[in-house]
Design a protein around this motif. Sequence first.
Motif, PDB file in Angstrom:
ATOM      1  N   PRO A  33       8.172 -95.250  -9.987  1.00 12.42           N
ATOM      2  CA  PRO A  33       7.252 -94.112 -10.081  1.00 12.42           C
ATOM      3  C   PRO A  33       5.831 -94.617 -10.355  1.00 12.42           C
ATOM      4  CG  PRO A  33       9.038 -94.005 -11.729  1.00 12.42           C
ATOM      5  CD  PRO A  33       9.026 -95.381 -11.177  1.00 12.42           C
ATOM      6  N   VAL A  34       4.857 -94.000  -9.727  1.00 13.10           N
ATOM      7  CA  VAL A  34       3.452 -94.360  -9.939  1.00 13.10           C
ATOM      8  C   VAL A  34       2.711 -93.113 -10.411  1.00 13.10           C
ATOM      9  CG1 VAL A  34       1.327 -95.213  -8.871  1.00 13.10           C
ATOM     10  CG2 VAL A  34       3.557 -96.133  -8.149  1.00 13.10           C
ATOM     11  N   GLU A  35       1.997 -93.252 -11.517  1.00 14.63           N
ATOM     12  CA  GLU A  35       1.325 -92.102 -12.125  1.00 14.63           C
ATOM     13  C   GLU A  35      -0.163 -92.366 -12.280  1.00 14.63           C
ATOM     14  OE1 GLU A  35       4.280 -90.228 -15.195  1.00 14.63           O
ATOM     15  OE2 GLU A  35       4.580 -92.405 -15.321  1.00 14.63           O
ATOM     16  N   PRO A  36      -0.971 -91.297 -12.393  1.00 10.56           N
ATOM     17  CA  PRO A  36      -2.416 -91.507 -12.601  1.00 10.56           C
ATOM     18  C   PRO A  36      -2.669 -92.047 -14.018  1.00 10.56           C
ATOM     19  CG  PRO A  36      -1.931 -89.240 -11.908  1.00 10.56           C
ATOM     20  CD  PRO A  36      -0.633 -89.869 -12.296  1.00 10.56           C
ATOM     21  N   LEU A  37      -3.687 -92.857 -14.134  1.00 12.68           N
ATOM     22  CA  LEU A  37      -4.058 -93.423 -15.430  1.00 12.68           C
ATOM     23  C   LEU A  37      -4.253 -92.300 -16.452  1.00 12.68           C
ATOM     24  CD1 LEU A  37      -4.868 -96.138 -16.826  1.00 12.68           C
ATOM     25  CD2 LEU A  37      -7.235 -95.562 -16.262  1.00 12.68           C
ATOM     26  N   GLY A  38      -3.543 -92.404 -17.575  1.00  9.17           N
ATOM     27  CA  GLY A  38      -3.676 -91.406 -18.634  1.00  9.17           C
ATOM     28  C   GLY A  38      -2.755 -90.208 -18.482  1.00  9.17           C
ATOM     29  N   TRP A  39      -2.105 -90.099 -17.340  1.00  8.92           N
ATOM     30  CA  TRP A  39      -1.197 -88.986 -17.075  1.00  8.92           C
ATOM     31  C   TRP A  39       0.207 -89.494 -16.741  1.00  8.92           C
ATOM     32  CZ3 TRP A  39      -2.395 -83.982 -17.985  1.00  8.92           C
ATOM     33  CH2 TRP A  39      -3.745 -83.710 -18.224  1.00  8.92           C
ATOM     34  N   ASP A  40       0.562 -90.611 -17.366  1.00 11.27           N
ATOM     35  CA  ASP A  40       1.867 -91.215 -17.110  1.00 11.27           C
ATOM     36  C   ASP A  40       2.888 -90.679 -18.102  1.00 11.27           C
ATOM     37  OD1 ASP A  40       0.299 -92.520 -19.034  1.00 11.27           O
ATOM     38  OD2 ASP A  40       1.472 -94.362 -18.877  1.00 11.27           O
ATOM     39  N   MET A  41       3.120 -89.381 -18.007  1.00  7.36           N
ATOM     40  CA  MET A  41       4.011 -88.738 -18.967  1.00  7.36           C
ATOM     41  C   MET A  41       5.465 -89.147 -18.756  1.00  7.36           C
ATOM     42  SD  MET A  41       1.279 -87.686 -19.962  1.00  7.36           S
ATOM     43  CE  MET A  41       2.066 -87.591 -21.569  1.00  7.36           C
ATOM     44  N   VAL A  42       5.828 -89.546 -17.555  1.00 13.19           N
ATOM     45  CA  VAL A  42       7.173 -90.076 -17.318  1.00 13.19           C
ATOM     46  C   VAL A  42       7.263 -91.501 -17.866  1.00 13.19           C
ATOM     47  CG1 VAL A  42       8.768 -90.864 -15.510  1.00 13.19           C
ATOM     48  CG2 VAL A  42       7.722 -88.586 -15.366  1.00 13.19           C
ATOM     49  N   GLY A  43       6.292 -92.313 -17.559  1.00 10.52           N
ATOM     50  CA  GLY A  43       6.296 -93.689 -18.058  1.00 10.52           C
ATOM     51  C   GLY A  43       6.274 -93.751 -19.574  1.00 10.52           C
ATOM     52  N   GLN A  44       5.442 -92.928 -20.174  1.00  7.87           N
ATOM     53  CA  GLN A  44       5.359 -92.932 -21.635  1.00  7.87           C
ATOM     54  C   GLN A  44       6.656 -92.420 -22.264  1.00  7.87           C
ATOM     55  OE1 GLN A  44       1.771 -91.472 -23.566  1.00  7.87           O
ATOM     56  NE2 GLN A  44       0.537 -91.877 -21.728  1.00  7.87           N
ATOM     57  N   ALA A  45       7.244 -91.411 -21.642  1.00  6.42           N
ATOM     58  CA  ALA A  45       8.506 -90.884 -22.176  1.00  6.42           C
ATOM     59  C   ALA A  45       9.609 -91.935 -22.071  1.00  6.42           C
ATOM     60  CB  ALA A  45       8.905 -89.612 -21.426  1.00  6.42           C
ATOM     61  N   MET A  46       9.645 -92.649 -20.966  1.00  2.00           N
ATOM     62  CA  MET A  46      10.672 -93.680 -20.814  1.00  2.00           C
ATOM     63  C   MET A  46      10.465 -94.795 -21.836  1.00  2.00           C
ATOM     64  SD  MET A  46      11.252 -93.874 -16.698  1.00  2.00           S
ATOM     65  CE  MET A  46      12.545 -95.108 -16.874  1.00  2.00           C
ATOM     66  N   ALA A  47       9.198 -95.135 -22.095  1.00  2.00           N
ATOM     67  CA  ALA A  47       8.923 -96.187 -23.073  1.00  2.00           C
ATOM     68  C   ALA A  47       9.297 -95.731 -24.478  1.00  2.00           C
ATOM     69  CB  ALA A  47       7.444 -96.583 -23.012  1.00  2.00           C
ATOM     70  N   ALA A  48       9.040 -94.466 -24.779  1.00  2.00           N
ATOM     71  CA  ALA A  48       9.288 -93.951 -26.125  1.00  2.00           C
ATOM     72  C   ALA A  48      10.735 -93.503 -26.311  1.00  2.00           C
ATOM     73  CB  ALA A  48       8.344 -92.780 -26.409  1.00  2.00           C
ATOM     74  N   GLY A  49      11.429 -93.256 -25.202  1.00  2.00           N
ATOM     75  CA  GLY A  49      12.787 -92.730 -25.304  1.00  2.00           C
ATOM     76  C   GLY A  49      12.813 -91.258 -25.672  1.00  2.00           C
ATOM     77  N   GLU A  50      11.670 -90.589 -25.574  1.00  4.10           N
ATOM     78  CA  GLU A  50      11.606 -89.152 -25.855  1.00  4.10           C
ATOM     79  C   GLU A  50      10.399 -88.567 -25.141  1.00  4.10           C
ATOM     80  OE1 GLU A  50      11.163 -88.855 -30.084  1.00  4.10           O
ATOM     81  OE2 GLU A  50       9.058 -89.490 -30.023  1.00  4.10           O
ATOM     82  N   LEU A  51      10.362 -87.249 -25.045  1.00  5.30           N
ATOM     83  CA  LEU A  51       9.244 -86.605 -24.357  1.00  5.30           C
ATOM     84  C   LEU A  51       7.929 -86.915 -25.060  1.00  5.30           C
ATOM     85  CD1 LEU A  51      10.703 -83.082 -23.448  1.00  5.30           C
ATOM     86  CD2 LEU A  51      10.902 -85.275 -22.246  1.00  5.30           C
ATOM     87  N   VAL A  52       6.900 -87.145 -24.268  1.00  4.14           N
ATOM     88  CA  VAL A  52       5.551 -87.375 -24.791  1.00  4.14           C
ATOM     89  C   VAL A  52       4.614 -86.405 -24.074  1.00  4.14           C
ATOM     90  CG1 VAL A  52       3.668 -89.041 -25.043  1.00  4.14           C
ATOM     91  CG2 VAL A  52       6.057 -89.821 -25.184  1.00  4.14           C
ATOM     92  N   HIS A  53       3.774 -85.724 -24.855  1.00  7.57           N
ATOM     93  CA  HIS A  53       2.813 -84.787 -24.264  1.00  7.57           C
ATOM     94  C   HIS A  53       1.517 -85.497 -23.891  1.00  7.57           C
ATOM     95  CE1 HIS A  53       5.630 -81.877 -25.917  1.00  7.57           C
ATOM     96  NE2 HIS A  53       5.026 -80.937 -25.205  1.00  7.57           N
ATOM     97  N   ALA A  54       0.852 -84.984 -22.879  1.00  7.32           N
ATOM     98  CA  ALA A  54      -0.449 -85.530 -22.481  1.00  7.32           C
ATOM     99  C   ALA A  54      -1.417 -85.430 -23.658  1.00  7.32           C
ATOM    100  CB  ALA A  54      -0.995 -84.755 -21.282  1.00  7.32           C
ATOM    101  N   ALA A  55      -2.232 -86.453 -23.823  1.00  3.32           N
ATOM    102  CA  ALA A  55      -3.218 -86.454 -24.903  1.00  3.32           C
ATOM    103  C   ALA A  55      -4.271 -85.385 -24.627  1.00  3.32           C
ATOM    104  CB  ALA A  55      -3.867 -87.826 -25.000  1.00  3.32           C
ATOM    105  N   PRO A  56      -4.763 -84.754 -25.703  1.00  2.92           N
ATOM    106  CA  PRO A  56      -5.812 -83.736 -25.489  1.00  2.92           C
ATOM    107  C   PRO A  56      -7.043 -84.331 -24.812  1.00  2.92           C
ATOM    108  CG  PRO A  56      -5.007 -83.737 -27.769  1.00  2.92           C
ATOM    109  CD  PRO A  56      -4.416 -84.938 -27.114  1.00  2.92           C
ATOM    110  N   ASP A  57      -7.269 -85.616 -25.046  1.00  3.13           N
ATOM    111  CA  ASP A  57      -8.436 -86.265 -24.446  1.00  3.13           C
ATOM    112  C   ASP A  57      -8.036 -87.140 -23.255  1.00  3.13           C
ATOM    113  OD1 ASP A  57      -7.016 -88.126 -25.819  1.00  3.13           O
ATOM    114  OD2 ASP A  57      -8.758 -89.089 -26.759  1.00  3.13           O
ATOM    115  N   ALA A  58      -6.952 -86.751 -22.578  1.00  7.95           N
ATOM    116  CA  ALA A  58      -6.538 -87.520 -21.399  1.00  7.95           C
ATOM    117  C   ALA A  58      -7.688 -87.546 -20.391  1.00  7.95           C
ATOM    118  CB  ALA A  58      -5.302 -86.892 -20.770  1.00  7.95           C
ATOM    119  N   PRO A  59      -7.863 -88.660 -19.700  1.00  5.68           N
ATOM    120  CA  PRO A  59      -9.017 -88.777 -18.790  1.00  5.68           C
ATOM    121  C   PRO A  59      -8.890 -87.830 -17.603  1.00  5.68           C
ATOM    122  CG  PRO A  59      -7.509 -90.631 -18.512  1.00  5.68           C
ATOM    123  CD  PRO A  59      -7.013 -89.861 -19.698  1.00  5.68           C
ATOM    124  N   GLN A  60     -10.014 -87.559 -16.973  1.00  2.00           N
ATOM    125  CA  GLN A  60     -10.010 -86.833 -15.708  1.00  2.00           C
ATOM    126  C   GLN A  60      -9.268 -87.667 -14.664  1.00  2.00           C
ATOM    127  OE1 GLN A  60     -11.846 -83.920 -14.584  1.00  2.00           O
ATOM    128  NE2 GLN A  60     -12.189 -83.392 -16.723  1.00  2.00           N
TER     129      GLN A  60
END
Lengths: 334, 334
Positions: free
Chosen positions: A197-224
């Motif tokens: 899977p390839v995600e936009p920088l700062g919007w890798d909610m699948v990648g981050q969730a897989m790394a954390a082993g749990e759901l991760v929400h987008a940061a409020p200051d996620a980049p454009q």
Amino acid sequence: MTERFPTHDGVVAAAQAIAAILPPTPLLPVTIGSVQVWAKAEVLQPIGAFKIRGAWWRLISLSDEERAGGVVAVSSGNHAQGVAWAARRLGIKATIVMPHDAPEVKLANTRALGADVVLYQRPQEDRDAVAAQLIAQHGGTLVHAFGDPWVIEGQGSAAIEIAAQLGRAPSRIITCCGGGGLAAGLALGAPDSAIHPVEPLGWDMVGQAMAAGELVHAAPDAPQTICDALQPNVTKPINLALLSGRAHPGVTVTDDEVRTAQRFAFNTLRLVVEPGGAAALAAALAGKVPVDEGTVIMLTGGNADPAAYAATIAAGEAGRDGTADRHTRDTQRP
Amino acid sequence: MTERFPTHDGVVAAAQAIAAILPPTPLLPVTIGSVQVWAKAEVLQPIGAFKIRGAWWRLISLSDEERAGGVVAVSSGNHAQGVAWAARRLGIKATIVMPHDAPEVKLANTRALGADVVLYQRPQEDRDAVAAQLIAQHGGTLVHAFGDPWVIEGQGSAAIEIAAQLGRAPSRIITCCGGGGLAAGLALGAPDSAIHPVEPLGWDMVGQAMAAGELVHAAPDAPQTICDALQPNVTKPINLALLSGRAHPGVTVTDDEVRTAQRFAFNTLRLVVEPGGAAALAAALAGKVPVDEGTVIMLTGGNADPAAYAATIAAGEAGRDGTADRHTRDTQRP
């Protein structure tokens, strides 16, 4: 929503149903560096995106009672068009919740397909809450863009098509990834292939969730990001479950890498690819994902905003990308 | 050159040879007004144009001695790339005579395919004379862009593909027309279909020749056209012979109609189409050619100059075309 768990058999059944109404999208040869790989041109679907697959499989799987009640979907644009297209064809009422800043082309296309469009403010309003309220008031079945089991199976039908076109399982599939519906479907549909899977920088909610082993929400200051189609706030448990231990996450791309990929598709494939549809190609061109001769790159969507697309193409003329625009394209029958 | 006369059987043989190395290009559903017709996406050929067909059939038909002597072609760009592609694949030396003002993308692509490019000044120099001089000095076989019998048969292979994809003969084929090689090939390959060549305003050398019953040269004051691929000085006797009494000539399109068609292809087909490749679609959208459900529109080339293409797409955003951009696209399995 997750009482039904998507399966490989479900993907195969979805592929059969989809093949009955939609011809396979072309698998086009493309050279990355010195390696000839394949590009799956989902931009050539009638709505210009793969989302038609999951929408069709979900809607034809509805009961008569569910069909009569209509469907509600939430989407920045391509899932919206998929659901609207399937609903019109089946005579089902469709209501689509879309962000107020969705590309005009996607709003116009969704309305042109006969759907009712309800706008919400991004990021202040919770789009799922807007949809839930609509359903509470008027009824209808929610067709989630990536967490719905039928939608996941439907998207996975692309993997069945690819294997038939190649005459073998692809070694790897590089795919644009938003909420993870397509990636999860491909993982099910191509059990012997690596999934990237390839995600936009700062919007890798699948990648981050897989790394954390749990759901991760987008940061409020996620980049454009210019990848409007790949901006989920969070993935879903079903996607995380299907992708964990199965996909190779952690690949993100920048806007500039995406624009380079859009120009590459223009110059060498003569395909219009929107930013979110070019993320997988961007990663391959940037050398962020390994490629070999059995590699398939998903070109997931082509509903590009004309002004933004023109600026991207014109910028390539002024400051021609080095490596990307010098890739050549050769052909070979799959 | 015309000691061999192209035949339907030759077109069928060409189609078999071409199918051995090139997968069929997609036949995509497209709605013109309220009629669903088909678009043949030759822009998805490896060189971005149908010219690869005729070039391949011509070059594989050369004798060993002819192959050893190399080939010489004259082209504004797409035939150049077709010949260069086929020559590289067969290990044949290719020299291509191209106008100095050919689009940069076509010059670069032709060189990238390994051909020697010899430039000439348009309109002062006679390009055929330049090629003849090269052959007199260095030998080699001329591969004419539209007057060569094998080239005509090769281009006609598209008609065989179309009939197989539709499951029947198309009622009519609307095609972009320069010198008339493709139109003549389609006339041979689809004997039961009406053939509608579409030419740029002022450059309808096929239409004028058919009306006059003899070759007509382009006027010295012929208007500018953005269709660089459709600017022959004159057609050839073989093309006139094959098209007389067979094709429906007399349809020309303006630059604005062509740009509208390019935007339509961008918005609804997600295909990059160069001006000369969009002429047939332009005529259909402008209502200049009748359409019915068995109609096929040739999208012949996609090697668009990036800056010009960007300007065309951006102009559509600013002053959105009325009817053209509101056409919708639906699908149906052929």
